[in-house]
Design a protein around this motif. Structure first.
Motif: not given
Length: 114
Positions: A68, A57, A40, A32, A34
Motif C-alpha cells: 500500500a 485495478c 484498493s 488486497t 492498491w
C-alpha cells in the motif's frame, strides 16, 4: 404418453435437489492490492495458489500491487502497431524481397507468363 419437460419442477440455475449433494467451497484467501491512485481491491484466490505480484485495478485500469505504501507506477501505454510493423520485427528487408520474388514467380507460373 406424458407431455412436458423431463425435469419438471426445476428451473435453470437452480441448486441441487438434495442437501447431501451440496459441497463446501474450496479454501480461499483474500489478497488486497492498491493502485497509484489510492484504490484498493480485494481479490479472492485459492488458498494454495500464489498471488500474482500485480493486478489490474477495475476502477482506473492501472497496475495495482500488494504494498500500500509503494504501489506500482502508471503503466506505459504501448503504441498501436500495424501488421506491417510486426512483420518487419520478424523479417529483414532481404527476407521480404526473397519472399516477394518467390510469390511473384509462383503467380507468373500459374498464369503462364514465363
Amino acid at each position: 404418453m406424458p407431455h412436458g419437460s423431463a425435469i419438471r419442477g426445476t428451473r435453470v440455475g437452480s441448486g441441487p435437489i438434495r442437501p447431501v449433494e451440496r459441497c463446501e467451497p474450496a479454501p480461499r484467501r483474500e489478497v488486497t492490492y492498491w493502485c497509484a491512485k489510492g484504490h484498493s481491491l480485494e481479490v479472492l484466490l485459492a488458498a494454495d495458489a500464489p498471488a500474482p505480484p500485480t493486478w489490474d485495478c477495475p476502477r482506473c485500469g492501472q497496475q495495482a500491487g500488494q504494498d500500500a505504501q509503494n504501489p506500482p507506477g502508471p503503466s506505459r501505454a504501448e503504441p498501436y502497431k500495424t501488421h506491417l510493423a510486426y512483420v518487419k520485427e520478424r523479417r529483414s528487408d532481404a527476407d521480404g524481397e526473397a519472399i516477394l520474388a518467390e510469390a511473384l514467380a509462383a503467380l507468373r507460373h500459374r498464369r503462364g507468363e514465363l
